[in-house]
Design a protein around this motif. Structure first.
Motif, PDB file in Angstrom:
ATOM      1  N   LEU A  90       0.827  -1.193   0.000  1.00 27.91           N
ATOM      2  CA  LEU A  90       0.000   0.000   0.000  1.00 27.91           C
ATOM      3  C   LEU A  90       0.864   1.246   0.000  1.00 27.91           C
ATOM      4  O   LEU A  90       1.811   1.356   0.773  1.00 27.91           O
ATOM      5  N   CYS A  91       0.503   2.178  -0.861  1.00 26.44           N
ATOM      6  CA  CYS A  91       1.128   3.494  -0.890  1.00 26.44           C
ATOM      7  C   CYS A  91       0.167   4.468  -0.223  1.00 26.44           C
ATOM      8  O   CYS A  91      -1.059   4.315  -0.323  1.00 26.44           O
ATOM      9  N   ALA A  92       0.702   5.460   0.452  1.00 22.01           N
ATOM     10  CA  ALA A  92      -0.136   6.466   1.095  1.00 22.01           C
ATOM     11  C   ALA A  92       0.558   7.817   1.034  1.00 22.01           C
ATOM     12  O   ALA A  92       1.781   7.902   0.892  1.00 22.01           O
ATOM     13  N   TRP A  93      -0.248   8.870   1.171  1.00 21.08           N
ATOM     14  CA  TRP A  93       0.319  10.222   1.247  1.00 21.08           C
ATOM     15  C   TRP A  93      -0.369  10.979   2.374  1.00 21.08           C
ATOM     16  O   TRP A  93      -1.463  10.628   2.809  1.00 21.08           O
ATOM     17  N   SER A  94       0.297  12.010   2.841  1.00 23.45           N
ATOM     18  CA  SER A  94      -0.312  12.900   3.826  1.00 23.45           C
ATOM     19  C   SER A  94       0.284  14.284   3.655  1.00 23.45           C
ATOM     20  O   SER A  94       1.361  14.448   3.071  1.00 23.45           O
ATOM     21  N   TYR A  95      -0.428  15.294   4.185  1.00 27.38           N
ATOM     22  CA  TYR A  95       0.175  16.601   4.317  1.00 27.38           C
ATOM     23  C   TYR A  95       1.252  16.513   5.396  1.00 27.38           C
ATOM     24  O   TYR A  95       1.256  15.600   6.219  1.00 27.38           O
ATOM     25  N   THR A  96       2.137  17.483   5.416  1.00 27.53           N
ATOM     26  CA  THR A  96       3.247  17.403   6.352  1.00 27.53           C
ATOM     27  C   THR A  96       2.831  17.654   7.784  1.00 27.53           C
ATOM     28  O   THR A  96       3.493  17.204   8.714  1.00 27.53           O
ATOM     29  N   ASN A  97       1.741  18.354   8.004  1.00 26.80           N
ATOM     30  CA  ASN A  97       1.270  18.597   9.370  1.00 26.80           C
ATOM     31  C   ASN A  97       0.898  17.267  10.020  1.00 26.80           C
ATOM     32  O   ASN A  97       0.127  16.503   9.465  1.00 26.80           O
TER      33      ASN A  97
END
Lengths: 113, 116
Positions: A90-97
């Motif tokens: 699984l790949c995921a992303w998030s904002y840096t906060n």
């Protein structure tokens, strides 16, 4: 709106063959990016994360590597697959906060035979 | 080091009954807490999060979770279960003071099965 694409959805590879899984994010810039492996439909193991281009942190020693050649592209690779590399990636992303959630791709089911 | 535990591998509930999926955590400071759901052969979907404020957090699909600092718990609840709620549920935690990337720790998952 932001979207995350992960491909292929399913992959069957022989032992000893190379691997390249790709993940791209649209609609945002400078995201944090993550690769997870899920074995047997249960817990998630964080493999790699990246806070910027060319910046990769590895969580566990293994047969895999990751690269981030562009801001919104994250690649998981192996030179020679092992049987134990089979799993759901699984790949995921998030904002840096750090308050922000992670958004996941649909996953790649890898079977090494 | 931060950690999260989901003590139940599986929870079985009859449709229409209330459900609870348990989660306890351990962090050095104040936590950010999350619940995600995963349907078969799919990625995880965010349900709800606790950052600060009201201890009862409401999320998607009628789910809610209660933050209990003294018991270091963040149990997921729903007043009336649906068969479509059957899925794998993950609790996750992040330490507010953690200095690295927004890296969170996931529990081992609880499989929720709702029988008609």
């Amino acid at each position: 709106s932001q979207t995350i694409h992960q491909w292929p959805a399913t992959l069957v590879q022989p032992v000893g063959s190379p691997l390249s899984l790709e993940c791209t994010v649209e609609g945002t810039s400078n995201p944090n990016l993550y690769w997870y492996r899920q074995a047997a439909g249960r817990g998630l193991q964080l493999l790699f994360y990246s806070v910027g281009i060319g910046q990769i942190s590895s969580e566990v020693p293994q047969n895999l590597s990751a690269s981030r050649p562009q801001d919104r592209q994250f690649i998981l690779s192996s030179k020679k697959l092992l049987l134990s590399d089979s799993g759901f990636y699984l790949c995921a992303w998030s904002y840096t906060n750090p308050k922000n959630i992670q958004y996941f791709g649909a996953g790649t089911r890898l079977s090494v035979l | 080091a931060q950690s999260v535990a989901q003590p139940e591998d599986q929870v079985n509930v009859a449709e229409g009954n209330p459900l609870t999926v348990k989660c306890t955590y351990s962090v050095s400071g104040n936590p950010y807490l999350f619940w995600y759901v995963q349907y078969p052969n799919r990625g995880l979907q965010f349900l709800l999060k606790y950052i600060t404020g009201d201890n009862l957090v409401k999320g998607s699909y009628g789910f809610e979770a209660e933050f209990n600092k003294s018991q270091t718990s963040f149990h997921l609840k729903k007043p009336s279960a649906l068969v479509s709620d059957s899925a794998l549920y993950f609790c996750a935690v992040r330490d507010k003071g953690y200095s690295s990337a927004s890296k969170i720790i996931f529990g081992s998952g609880t499989r929720l099965s709702i029988r008609p």
